[in-house]
Scaffold this motif. Structure first.
Motif, PDB file in Angstrom:
ATOM      1  N   LEU A  78       0.826  -1.206   0.000  1.00 49.43           N
ATOM      2  CA  LEU A  78       0.000   0.000   0.000  1.00 49.43           C
ATOM      3  C   LEU A  78       0.863   1.260   0.000  1.00 49.43           C
ATOM      4  N   ASP A  98      -3.850   7.683   3.830  1.00 52.34           N
ATOM      5  CA  ASP A  98      -3.375   6.339   3.469  1.00 52.34           C
ATOM      6  C   ASP A  98      -3.299   5.461   4.713  1.00 52.34           C
ATOM      7  N   GLU A 142      -5.096   1.992   5.496  1.00 50.08           N
ATOM      8  CA  GLU A 142      -4.308   0.812   5.900  1.00 50.08           C
ATOM      9  C   GLU A 142      -4.932   0.132   7.111  1.00 50.08           C
ATOM     10  N   TYR A 165      -8.009  -3.015  -4.311  1.00 50.92           N
ATOM     11  CA  TYR A 165      -7.571  -1.677  -3.881  1.00 50.92           C
ATOM     12  C   TYR A 165      -6.064  -1.519  -4.081  1.00 50.92           C
ATOM     13  N   LEU A 166      -5.327  -2.522  -3.627  1.00 39.94           N
ATOM     14  CA  LEU A 166      -3.870  -2.415  -3.705  1.00 39.94           C
ATOM     15  C   LEU A 166      -3.401  -2.378  -5.155  1.00 39.94           C
ATOM     16  N   ARG A 188      -5.095  -1.264  -7.716  1.00 39.98           N
ATOM     17  CA  ARG A 188      -5.451   0.035  -8.307  1.00 39.98           C
ATOM     18  C   ARG A 188      -4.516   1.104  -7.804  1.00 39.98           C
ATOM     19  N   ARG A 189      -4.166   1.002  -6.590  1.00 37.49           N
ATOM     20  CA  ARG A 189      -3.245   1.992  -6.014  1.00 37.49           C
ATOM     21  C   ARG A 189      -1.875   1.911  -6.691  1.00 37.49           C
ATOM     22  N   VAL A 204      -9.174   2.068 -12.239  1.00 40.60           N
ATOM     23  CA  VAL A 204     -10.168   2.364 -11.206  1.00 40.60           C
ATOM     24  C   VAL A 204     -11.538   2.326 -11.857  1.00 40.60           C
ATOM     25  N   THR A 256     -11.604   5.941  -2.366  1.00 29.81           N
ATOM     26  CA  THR A 256     -11.010   4.626  -2.110  1.00 29.81           C
ATOM     27  C   THR A 256     -10.891   3.839  -3.412  1.00 29.81           C
ATOM     28  N   LEU A 257     -10.720   4.604  -4.492  1.00 23.29           N
ATOM     29  CA  LEU A 257     -10.373   4.021  -5.792  1.00 23.29           C
ATOM     30  C   LEU A 257     -11.416   3.009  -6.278  1.00 23.29           C
TER      31      LEU A 257
END
Lengths: 420, 1044
Positions: free
Chosen positions: B610, B617, B621, B638-639, B641-642, B648, B662-663
């Motif tokens: 992350l 952030d 987490e 999520y991870l 996309r981040r 997204v 949150t994407l």
């Protein structure tokens, strides 16, 4: 010059170990439940039996000091420590060999507890050699005077004299018969002789017996073994004879008798004193005789002191031996349960056991109930009771009042009693 | 005709009833009862649940209690009206507060004071009449009857008749019938119910055995004679009382008189006394305005509007007093230097932020105020305060008692129920299983294999099969029949109340006396009083509570602040530099042992992926490693996309605004509520229902109903297929608890602070962690090693230098405290500290003379080297201790002081290590694995730190001490181990198949050598284990934290 052989078995010395030991030496000390110490000659040392030398869980060691032999036998097997070399031979052995539990049977003034062993371990004293090397004064200053004895043990030195076992007398008498006897009465003469000799020997040793074992050798088949357990110790041959006679009458030997053997279990004699404060009770010998006679008549399971079982099951009770019945619990005087004014008092005569019955419903003139009870479900399949009763009080057309119950498990009617 | 049962005991009579209130209500409803009375022993424990269940089943709930009277008697009292209810509560409170916990009796004379509004029944087999008759004393029974008639009045006393087809009982009943006529007291028929159905009699017998500490084989007449103490149909009761029909008529008439329900509780929240007597809302506005100007610099328009909106709602709902009371608590904490922070949904409120109750700016974080308070919610707001655990929190609790009185405030209860292993043991004992079988049985029942959530017939059958297999494998000495009984009873006993504990921090307060709302009783902790209801019951009945929760980390932070300030540096938690790059570097590298909320294995595996760069952030987490997002399969999307590895996207365009930050992946509870409103057209009230279903008492049935509603709503809006499935899965997976955003934000503040301290003030950080154990994820031994890896110098325990607690010395090294000496009493440790401050110790004898140390304590001090500063090495110290202890007194003193060289060899490094672990549970010397490294290297074992350099997919071996074992419920049977060696911690993953094969080894070995395939991806390393070998390291038994 005598030395000592130590026999050690971790799980405890067995009878056969004693037999082997006796074959080697007549002087044996029961050092502990796990070890025997034998006084041996050089020739005995050379002639140790084969089984002892190889492949057995019995370990042995020989040394000039018993302590050294015992410690060595615990740690290894087959070691012979030369005279004067006890301390160096034991030096590498672990210190826990001297722990309290290991030496408890010796009644020595040495108490090495697990706490102290742990302290020694933390101090880096882990072997008998380490312990023996510590300065004695400093050690006794820390543990007490007994630590000096502990060091002696660590060096394999003996603290007590040799104490060999003196065999116990046996109280056995037997007789082989020249011809086979079928009847019980002639056996009584032989038993009387045997009992007279037994009791005389018991009296010589200041002992009595509370158990007689009878072995009857028969013509065909295995010998019969019987035991007579007495309520109290005695040396009365007449009493013993009459009890044995009663037993033989109620259970005669199966086949012709070819031999008899009696063994009496010795015990200290009974000290009997009458009490001024308690009412006189029947003489124990007479009471024993009467009970034995009753048992012969009605059977062993049908005589005794009844006590109620703690259960909802109606009329549940058990019988205890009359002589050993549990003493009744002290009860405070309870008031009787009150009775409603209009209620008559009836007695119920019970049938033991309840009897299976059948009756026609039209015979029942009046009824009261049901009274439900059940229990012991844990002995039956889930969802079913162990037992389940549905009780009714019924009056039949004959005018008699009964207590009956329907047993749900057996699906049948039972008669529990009749009201009087 | 209908029948009303006026005397029922539920399982809340604690071992005297075998059915829950809900089960009784369900059965009564099936039988067509119009009403049902619950009378538990000495309490109203089950009343809220009973009321709720009865309302749902459309049965009228009648309340009362069986109160204990002197002589071991029980008297059933029914509540007629609110006065009667209040009297009953006060009566029970009086009895409970003056007696030992779980005990207490009332004198007959005491009833008169509280008799108004109560109706008295004469009771069943434990009632005064039956007991006196059994004792052969009918005169005494009549005396009781007259007394009760006098106390309660002729119209409020009824002679109770129970007919369980028992001869003795019926014989006594004849007396009661006669007396009813003679004394002109009406008869009332009840069935003295202890369980709902016939089959529950078995459980009742087991509970009886547990109560009397016996087993069924020996319980004898302690058990019921038959299974008649159950709920019966009106027809059955009619037949039973055919000869006395008036008994049932009276029961029905009496039930009509009993009109009280818990909706009429009369609860009022206390008023806050404003300093100038102004209205509370006015005072609140003033305080908020002052606070807002301090918090918001500048005090911008958006904040003003939000605060105005909130205050308007607070005024409308008449909640000003509540906010002032909480503000008062926070003020008390600040005045007494106690760290405090509001958590939970309160962080959504700008008013709370302005008042200093919370530390998260909800406007900046765009948090949803309605999550905290709205008209539609229909319930009080809930403010939880995080406090340092221990004495400081206790001070706050005692402040509440002082301010509102012991009858005005109390802790909420926590009902401890029969579960898992403890239930297995109790049931097994009651069934008479031998000790060895009990031990093996309870080992079979760890928390995960037997899921009792669904009690359908199929599931029970599956459980039975599974259990039989495991029982056979465990070689249990019990017949199949016994095992079947056991399992059935174990299933039945799940969730039954065992005893009443106290909630860790929930407190309720009331205007006036709380003891007229709910009975109070003593808690196990001295000085504490607890209500008989848990926090959900209190909430359901509209009682306001404040949760005062103890956090070990808060205590640690407070201690760290003190340590830092003592060294002359000024620091404030409120003014820590935000977004410190060094802090985020620490987090990104997952160097987070000891850091709040992010030190677990799962967090450490996520942090490098992350890569938190800012405060938000960190909030994500903390929220992402929860069962909700994990089961909802939201973590990986999520991870990815981040990391830019996938685009997204949103399940539906209407959700973009909600999920943008949150994407596109829902991570917070509030997002789910908004999704339900946006995608399925849920109203505010329905969203509220969804929130409750996601609350603590989850029910598969409830979630299923919500799912149906969701799908219907989405279908109406044209959302179907994969989009609908994704939305439903996201929402229903939160049944396994996801975080509200505000909660995560509050925690993130603490996590940031702890990470900041670790980076910039590591000495104070580790000292405060060590001073506040037990807490956190790791044992102190691991914390010490982590500190040493970070370059913190740790000095050993020293009687000449150590305090009870760990301290920071002038050279900034960390001195271990005496608290870490195994077996050293706190009193003795503090005495060392006190004496040393007067004068240092000049010898062992001096130490012994001036302190109250016993032999074991001083031996341990010697062994771990704490006496080295007296001029003795460890072995020498032990040697001297042994002598010093033997001789005391004037004569011994001269002997003790004699100089004498120790004949003992010095300890080797290995022996010192063993002594350290035995004496402290940790070492500041080399790690045990360091001394074993040559042998381990020979076996091919790498160090933990070396794993990073090995390529992904390679076969490796690694060895270490097992410091953590985890088997999360969401992990599908996988077990995760943390192995520590001299270089750090290695993560091990064990497949469920291997877990089953190697369970004893995994559960019991202190040290393991493991071979498996290395996973080295995105900065996260772990080994998928294939083979295990246990090994010993100098007989050291390592302490581990096990989570399963």
């Amino acid at each position: 010059m005598f030395r000592f052989a130590a026999f050690y078995r971790c799980e405890g010395i067995r009878a056969e170990d004693w037999s082997v030991a006796r074959k080697i030496s007549p002087r044996i000390e029961a050092w502990s439940p796990h070890a025997l110490l034998l006084e041996v000659t050089p020739r005995d040392e050379e002639n140790l039996p084969e089984p002892l030398l190889c492949g057995s869980s019995l370990r042995w060691a020989i040394a000039s000091m018993r302590t050294a032999a015992y410690l060595a036998a615990q740690q290894t097997s087959g070691i012979k420590i030369p005279a004067g070399k006890e301390a160096p031979s034991l030096a590498d052995f672990p210190i826990h060999l001297l722990r309290f539990e290991n030496l408890i049977s010796l009644s020595l003034p040495v108490r090495l507890t697990s706490e102290q062993l742990e302290l020694f371990s933390h101090c880096g004293v882990r072997t008998l050699g380490d312990l023996a090397a510590l300065p004695t004064v400093a050690l006794t200053a820390r543990l007490g005077l007994w630590a000096a004895s502990l060091q002696k043990l660590a060096r394999g030195e003996d603290l007590q004299p040799f104490q060999p076992v003196i065999p116990e007398p046996s109280f056995e008498e037997s007789q082989e018969l020249e011809w086979t006897l079928q009847m019980v009465e002639p056996l009584s003469f032989i038993l009387a002789n045997l009992l007279n000799r037994l009791c005389a020997r018991l009296n010589e040793h200041g002992l009595a017996t509370d158990r007689i074992d009878l072995r009857i050798t028969v013509e065909k088949g295995d010998p019969e073994e019987r035991s007579l357990q007495l309520a109290f110790p005695t040396t009365q041959p007449k009493l013993l004879l009459s009890l044995l006679q009663l037993d033989l009458q109620s259970h005669p030997p199966g086949n012709g008798v070819t031999g008899l053997a009696l063994r009496a279990q010795p015990c200290p004699p009974r000290i009997f004193q009458f009490s001024l404060l308690r009412p006189p009770s029947p003489h124990p010998e007479k009471l024993s005789r009467v009970l034995a006679q009753l048992e012969t008549l009605v059977g062993k399971d049908r005589i005794g002191t009844p006590s109620l079982l703690d259960t909802h099951y109606p009329d549940a009770f058990q019988l205890h031996s009359f002589l050993k019945a549990p003493s009744p619990k002290k009860r405070t005087a309870a008031k009787p349960h009150p009775v409603p004014k209009a209620s008559p008092c009836l007695a119920l005569r019970r049938f033991r056991p309840p009897r299976r019955v059948q009756f026609q419903p039209e015979e029942v003139v009046q009824r009261a109930g049901p009274w439900l009870s059940s229990g012991e479900w844990w002995t039956a399949r889930p969802g079913q009771p162990g037992w389940s009763h549905e009780e009714w009080d019924i009056e039949l057309s004959s005018g008699v009042l009964y207590r009956v119950f329907w047993d749900h498990v057996q699906s049948a009617w039972f008669l529990e009693g009749v009201y009087d | 005709m209908s029948y009303v049962e006026l005397h029922t005991c539920s399982a809340f009579s604690f071992l005297e009833g075998a059915s829950l209130p809900e089960q009784l209500v369900q059965e009564a409803a099936l039988m067509g009862y119009p009403a049902l009375a619950l009378l538990d022993r000495d309490g109203l424990y089950g009343a809220p649940r009973f009321q709720k269940a009865a309302r749902d089943a459309r049965i009228r709930p009648l309340l009362g209690a069986e109160v204990s009277i002197e002589g071991g008697l029980r008297l059933p009292l029914l509540v007629e009206n609110r006065t009667g209810y209040q009297n009953l509560c006060r009566l029970i409170t009086r009895m409970k507060l003056r007696s030992e916990k779980g005990k207490g009796e009332l004198a007959l004379a005491e009833l008169e004071e509280f008799s108004s509004g109560l109706v008295c029944l004469t009771g069943g087999e434990k009632g005064p009449l039956h007991v006196c008759l059994e004792q052969g004393d009918p005169e005494k029974a009549q005396y009781y009857l007259q007394q009760l008639k006098f106390i309660f009045g002729a119209s409020n006393i009824f002679i109770e008749l129970q007919r369980h087809f028992d001869r003795k009982q019926e014989r006594n009943n004849q007396f009661l019938i006669d007396w009813a006529r003679h004394w002109e007291i009406p008869l009332v028929g009840t069935n003295g119910v202890r369980y709902a159905r016939t089959v529950d009699r078995l459980l009742m017998d087991v509970l009886t055995c547990i109560r009397h500490k016996t087993c069924v084989q020996q319980a004898g007449k302690l058990l019921h004679r038959n299974a008649e103490a159950r709920l019966k149909t009106p027809q059955e009761m009619s037949q039973i009382f055919a000869t006395i029909p008036e008994a049932l008529v009276h029961a029905h008439e009496l039930s009509q008189r009993l009109t009280f329900t818990l909706e009429d509780l009369g609860y009022q929240f206390p008023e806050y006394p404003t300093p100038q007597g102004e209205p509370m809302i006015q005072y609140l506005r003033r305080l908020t305005e002052q606070g807002a100007r301090n918090r918001y610099r500048p005090y911008h328009e958006r904040a003003r509007r939000q605060i105005a909106h909130e205050l308007q709602l607070i005024e409308k709902l008449n909640l000003a007093g509540y906010f002032l009371i909480v503000w008062d608590l926070v003020r008390f904490c600040e005045e007494h230097d106690i760290l405090v922070q509001g958590r939970g949904s309160a962080a959504n409120s700008a008013v709370c932020y302005s008042l200093g109750i919370t530390a998260v700016d909800p406007i900046k974080m765009d948090l949803l105020f309605e999550r905290f308070l709205s008209e539609e919610r229909g319930e009080w707001p809930d403010i939880d305060l995080d406090l340092p655990s221990g004495d400081r929190r206790e001070r706050v609790i005692q402040y509440m008692y002082e301010r509102y009185g012991t009858r005005g405030s109390a802790m909420t209860a926590n009902v401890i129920t029969y579960r898992g292993r403890s239930a297995a043991r109790e049931v097994g004992k009651a069934l008479g299983f031998p000790l060895k079988t009990l031990d093996r049985l309870s080992k079979l029942f760890s928390s995960w294999p037997y899921d009792t959530e669904e009690r359908s017939a199929d599931n029970v059958l599956k459980l039975l099969q599974q259990f039989r297999q495991n029982a056979a494998a465990a070689e249990l000495r019990a017949s199949p029949l016994q095992l079947e009984h056991f399992l059935n009873l174990w299933l039945q006993i799940q969730d039954l109340p065992r005893h009443l504990g106290q909630h860790s921090g929930g407190m309720v307060i009331a205007h006036g006396s709380l003891d007229s709302i709910v009975p109070l009783e003593k808690a196990a902790m001295p000085g504490r009083v607890v209500v008989q209801w848990d926090k959900d019951d209190c909430a359901d009945l509209g009682m306001i509570k404040v949760d005062l929760l103890g956090l070990g980390m808060m205590s640690a932070l407070q201690d760290a602040l003190k340590l830092i300030r003592t060294s002359g540096r000024e620091i404030s938690l409120a003014h820590l530099p935000p977004d410190d790059p060094a802090v985020f570097k620490l987090l990104q590298e997952a160097d987070t042992v000891g850091v709040f909320q992010v030190e677990s294995r799962a967090q450490m595996a996520t942090l490098p992926r992350l890569k938190p760069e800012n405060f938000y952030d960190l909030v994500v987490e903390i929220a992402i490693i929860r069962p909700g997002p994990i089961v909802g399969q939201m973590v990986h999307p999520y991870l990815k996309r981040r990391a830019g590895l996938e685009p997204v996207t949103y399940p539906h365009p209407c959700l973009e605004a909600i999920l943008k930050r949150t994407l596109g992946v829902p991570l917070f509870q509030e997002q789910l509520l908004r999704m339900a409103m946006a995608a399925a057209g849920f109203s505010g009230g329905e969203a509220e229902e969804l929130r409750r279903a996601l609350g603590s008492k989850r029910s598969a049935e409830r979630m299923h109903k919500i799912e149906i509603k969701l799908r219907a709503g989405m279908s109406q809006r044209g959302i179907t297929g994969e989009a609908a499935e994704t939305i439903v899965r996201s929402i229903t997976s939160f049944a396994l608890y996801g975080f509200p955003e505000s909660h995560a934000a509050s925690f993130a503040l603490i996590a940031y602070a702890s990470a900041y301290f670790k980076v910039h003030f590591p000495n104070a950080f580790y000292a405060s962690l060590l001073n506040n154990q037990p807490m956190g994820f790791y044992h102190p031994a691991t914390l010490v090693k982590d500190a040493q890896h970070r370059g913190v110098r740790i000095k050993p325990v020293d009687v000449q230098k150590s305090d009870w607690l760990c301290t920071i010395e002038e050279d900034q090294s960390l001195r271990l405290g005496l608290m870490y000496v195994a077996g050293l009493r706190e009193q003795a440790g503090k005495k060392i500290e006190e004496e040393r401050r007067k004068k240092i110790f000049h010898s062992l004898e001096d130490l012994k003379k001036r302190t109250s140390l016993n032999k074991l304590e001083i031996t341990t001090l010697a062994e771990i080297g704490s006496l080295n500063s007296l001029g003795m090495k460890r072995r020498e110290a032990l040697w001297q201790v042994a002598k010093t202890w033997r001789y005391s007194g004037p004569l011994g003193n001269s002997w003790a002081d004699e100089e004498e060289a120790s004949p003992l060899p010095d300890m080797t490094a290995r022996e010192r290590l063993i002594a350290d672990y035995a004496g402290m549970g940790l070492t500041i010397g080399p790690h045990p694995l360091g001394l074993k490294r040559p042998q381990l290297r020979a076996c091919g074992a790498l160090r933990a730190v070396d794993l990073r350099k090995i390529a992904d997919g390679k076969r490796v071996r690694v060895a270490g001490g097992v410091i953590v074992r985890q088997q999360p419920g969401t992990a599908g049977g996988f077990v995760f181990l943390s192995l520590e060696d001299e270089s750090g911690i290695a993560n091990i993953i064990v497949h469920p198949r291997l877990v089953k094969q190697q369970r004893p080894l995994l559960a019991n070995s202190s040290f393991l050598l493991i071979e498996g395939i290395l996973q080295n991806q995105n900065g996260v390393t772990s080994v998928r284990a294939e083979k295990f070998w246990p090994f010993e390291v100098f007989n050291i038994d390592l302490a581990s934290h096990d989570f399963y």
